[in-house]
Design a protein around this motif. Structure first.
Motif, PDB file in Angstrom:
ATOM      1  N   LEU A   6       0.824  -1.210   0.000  1.00 31.36           N
ATOM      2  CA  LEU A   6       0.000   0.000   0.000  1.00 31.36           C
ATOM      3  C   LEU A   6       0.857   1.260   0.000  1.00 31.36           C
ATOM      4  N   GLY A  10       0.989   3.911  -2.999  1.00 28.69           N
ATOM      5  CA  GLY A  10       0.725   5.318  -2.683  1.00 28.69           C
ATOM      6  C   GLY A  10       1.842   6.215  -3.185  1.00 28.69           C
ATOM      7  N   PHE A  65      -5.221   5.947  -6.373  1.00 28.28           N
ATOM      8  CA  PHE A  65      -5.862   6.517  -5.173  1.00 28.28           C
ATOM      9  C   PHE A  65      -7.253   5.921  -4.958  1.00 28.28           C
ATOM     10  N   TRP A  66      -7.969   5.715  -6.053  1.00 27.39           N
ATOM     11  CA  TRP A  66      -9.304   5.102  -5.970  1.00 27.39           C
ATOM     12  C   TRP A  66      -9.195   3.731  -5.316  1.00 27.39           C
ATOM     13  N   LEU A  68      -6.721   2.553  -3.468  1.00 24.94           N
ATOM     14  CA  LEU A  68      -6.173   2.620  -2.112  1.00 24.94           C
ATOM     15  C   LEU A  68      -7.183   3.106  -1.074  1.00 24.94           C
ATOM     16  N   PHE A  69      -8.018   4.085  -1.435  1.00 23.34           N
ATOM     17  CA  PHE A  69      -8.851   4.743  -0.432  1.00 23.34           C
ATOM     18  C   PHE A  69     -10.356   4.510  -0.555  1.00 23.34           C
ATOM     19  N   PHE A  70     -10.820   4.076  -1.717  1.00 23.08           N
ATOM     20  CA  PHE A  70     -12.267   3.998  -1.903  1.00 23.08           C
ATOM     21  C   PHE A  70     -12.806   2.597  -2.167  1.00 23.08           C
ATOM     22  N   LYS A  72     -13.314  -0.968  -1.057  1.00 23.47           N
ATOM     23  CA  LYS A  72     -13.253  -1.699   0.214  1.00 23.47           C
ATOM     24  C   LYS A  72     -13.052  -3.204   0.016  1.00 23.47           C
ATOM     25  N   GLN A  74     -11.428  -6.375  -0.893  1.00 23.08           N
ATOM     26  CA  GLN A  74      -9.994  -6.636  -1.050  1.00 23.08           C
ATOM     27  C   GLN A  74      -9.642  -7.217  -2.419  1.00 23.08           C
ATOM     28  N   LYS A  77      -9.873  -4.307  -4.849  1.00 22.27           N
ATOM     29  CA  LYS A  77      -8.736  -3.414  -4.587  1.00 22.27           C
ATOM     30  C   LYS A  77      -7.478  -3.981  -5.243  1.00 22.27           C
TER      31      LYS A  77
END
Length: 124
Positions: A6, A10, A65-66, A68-70, A72, A74, A77
């Motif tokens: 992560l 990032g 970013f989508w 990593l942060f939005f 949920k 797994q 992601k």
């Protein structure tokens, strides 16, 4: 290992935001021209192309970013991170072959490292 994945992803996202700013807004400044070894004339004639290229780098950052942060879920992601990191690795390889060899190390290598860590962190 998941935390490292992560963090590296990032870092790649932030790097591409920096590239967006550099190409879209700083291209014709002293810093931009020095970074890309451009003359003022070349910077002026290529500014529109650079803005377009910067926008694409922004889309790559937005995808990371989508994820990593939005996102949920797994699995979603993971798939999204892999997709965008692979896109960046391919862009780094292509850019190093067609424009500037150092792109392989400045953009391709960090994305490849993040990709490898992401794959390792999600092995079952």
């Amino acid at each position: 290992m998941k935390i490292a994945s992560l963090i590296l992803s990032g870092f790649v996202a932030v790097e591409h935001v920096f590239i967006l700013v550099l190409e879209m807004f700083l291209w014709q400044t002293e810093f931009g021209m020095r970074t890309f070894k451009l003359t003022p004339e070349t910077a002026a004639t290529t500014a529109t192309l650079a803005k377009n290229q910067g926008l694409y780098n922004g889309f790559l950052a937005a995808g990371l970013f989508w994820a990593l942060f939005f996102i949920k879920d797994q699995n979603s992601k993971y798939q999204t991170l892999v997709f965008f990191l692979v896109c960046i690795v391919i862009a780094g390889i292509y850019g190093s072959a067609t424009a500037k060899f150092s792109i392989l190390f400045t953009q391709g290598a960090p994305a490849l490292l993040a990709l490898g860590m992401t794959i390792l962190a999600n092995r079952k």
